[in-house]
Design an enzyme around this catalytic site. Structure first.
Site, PDB file in Angstrom:
ATOM      1  N   HIS A 102      14.247  60.345  34.976  1.00 42.10           N
ATOM      2  CA  HIS A 102      15.468  59.806  34.834  1.00 42.10           C
ATOM      3  C   HIS A 102      15.585  58.919  33.757  1.00 42.10           C
ATOM      4  O   HIS A 102      14.602  58.487  33.241  1.00 42.10           O
ATOM      5  CB  HIS A 102      16.176  59.127  36.287  1.00 42.10           C
ATOM      6  N   ASP A 104      17.730  55.455  33.011  1.00 44.43           N
ATOM      7  CA  ASP A 104      18.245  54.514  33.843  1.00 44.43           C
ATOM      8  C   ASP A 104      19.877  54.501  33.808  1.00 44.43           C
ATOM      9  O   ASP A 104      20.536  54.222  32.909  1.00 44.43           O
ATOM     10  CB  ASP A 104      17.848  53.085  33.459  1.00 44.43           C
ATOM     11  N   HIS A 260      11.735  58.655  32.328  1.00 44.24           N
ATOM     12  CA  HIS A 260      10.847  57.893  32.965  1.00 44.24           C
ATOM     13  C   HIS A 260      10.581  58.355  34.415  1.00 44.24           C
ATOM     14  O   HIS A 260      11.470  58.889  34.915  1.00 44.24           O
ATOM     15  CB  HIS A 260      10.551  56.457  32.823  1.00 44.24           C
ATOM     16  N   ARG A 275      12.409  43.956  37.133  1.00 46.14           N
ATOM     17  CA  ARG A 275      12.938  44.722  36.097  1.00 46.14           C
ATOM     18  C   ARG A 275      14.194  44.108  35.643  1.00 46.14           C
ATOM     19  O   ARG A 275      15.107  43.601  36.781  1.00 46.14           O
ATOM     20  CB  ARG A 275      13.003  45.907  36.889  1.00 46.14           C
TER      21      ARG A 275
HETATM   22  C1  SIN Z   1      11.724  52.601  37.598  1.00 47.78           C
HETATM   23  O1  SIN Z   1      12.166  51.691  36.827  1.00 47.78           O
HETATM   24  O2  SIN Z   1      12.364  53.808  37.602  1.00 47.78           O
HETATM   25  C2  SIN Z   1      10.363  52.549  38.076  1.00 47.78           C
HETATM   26  C3  SIN Z   1       9.195  52.401  37.236  1.00 47.78           C
HETATM   27  C4  SIN Z   1       7.934  52.189  37.792  1.00 47.78           C
HETATM   28  O3  SIN Z   1       8.109  51.391  38.661  1.00 47.78           O
HETATM   29  O4  SIN Z   1       7.049  52.221  37.245  1.00 47.78           O
END
Ligand code: SIN
Length: 284
Positions: A102, A104, A260, A275
């Site tokens: 995806h 974000d 990602h 995050r």
């Molecule tokens: C994400 O933000 O999608 C998770 C990425 C991660 O935990 O490596």
């Protein structure tokens, strides 16, 4: 253009680069910050090793990149409304967060330009994050395919993961992260299937299996057929960078040109990440 204020070690493909020689716990000089932003746009994913940042420093650096984005459906950290803690306990059985390709919040009208992820506790095995280079994936397509995709709009929605009938609503296993499923997730938002990066001017594919639910003007069957082919293409090994975490690493990726995927594979071990997101523009 060369970098004069930062040390940038790019991967051979040009996708992904390490940035060294900075202390992100203190504000960056204007020219240094300008170069960091340039490297991020140019390489799609940049990482800064050895950055033991407090939450306040992560917030301050995020705001140096740009204003905070809006992060729906997940309860933020207490007293830090713009920070999400991606935490998975050793005994947790629920699928790790982010385990699907995806970009974000692509279902928003103005999805975040950047996501910043800071590693606090890294498991001894697994836990890699994979990134797909949607710019080079687009550039590798034939002129005929580029022409077919050029006028198309893809429809994005959070329905699959975050609706009241979605994946998180249905899960049976305990999860530490607090996900707030909602009818809001059923809203849809159309964006160009191929978007142009506002800094580099390069075009990139802008669809993902987690958030893209169809293509305007096509039947569901046609949409899934075309999207399925694009996903296979975008996630070919030559377009992937696999990020291996060490503690106190900050990674910043460009949601306008990358997808990602959080790989998991660390059952029995704690993983803790912080995050934030930076607001973006309407995809064009
Ligand atoms: C994400 O933000 O999608 C998770 C990425 C991660 O935990 O490596």
């Amino acid at each position: 253009m060369a970098y004069r204020h930062i040390e940038v070690r790019a991967n051979e493909t040009g996708f992904g680069a390490e940035i060294k020689g900075l202390d992100l716990s203190a504000p960056l000089a204007a020219q240094t910050l300008e170069e960091v932003k340039r490297a991020w746009a140019e390489h799609g994913v940049v990482w800064f090793p050895d950055q033991p940042l407090e939450l306040e420093a992560l917030e301050r650096f995020t705001e140096e990149i740009g204003p905070f984005g809006h992060d729906p459906f997940i309860k933020p950290m207490a007293d830090h409304p713009h920070v999400l803690e991606l935490r998975r306990e050793p005994d947790e059985k629920a699928t790790n967060f982010g385990a699907g390709w995806h970009s974000d919040w692509s279902f928003q009208e103005t999805p975040p330009a950047a996501t910043l992820l800071h590693s606090k506790v890294v498991p001894p095995k697994g836990g890699d994050t994979l990134y797909a280079d949607c710019t080079r994936a687009y550039e590798a397509l034939s002129p005929a395919m580029k022409e077919l995709l050029a006028p198309l709009n893809a429809v994005h929605s959070a329905i699959l993961p975050y609706s009241k009938k979605g994946i998180f609503a249905q899960e049976k296993e305990k999860r530490t992260m607090q996900i707030i499923t909602s009818d809001e997730a059923e809203k849809t938002q159309a964006h160009p299937l191929v978007r142009t990066h506002p800094v580099t001017g390069r075009k990139a594919l802008y669809v993902s299996p987690v958030y893209t639910v169809g293509i305007e003007g096509m039947s569901n069957e046609e949409s899934q057929w075309l999207l399925g082919g694009l996903y296979q293409h975008m996630t070919k090994p030559e377009f992937i960078y696999r990020h291996k975490w060490r503690e106190n690493m900050l990674v910043m990726w460009d949601n306008r040109s990358t997808l990602h995927f959080a790989e998991g594979g660390y059952d029995g071990y704690l993983r803790v990440m912080h995050r934030t997101t930076v607001a973006g523009e309407k995809p064009l």
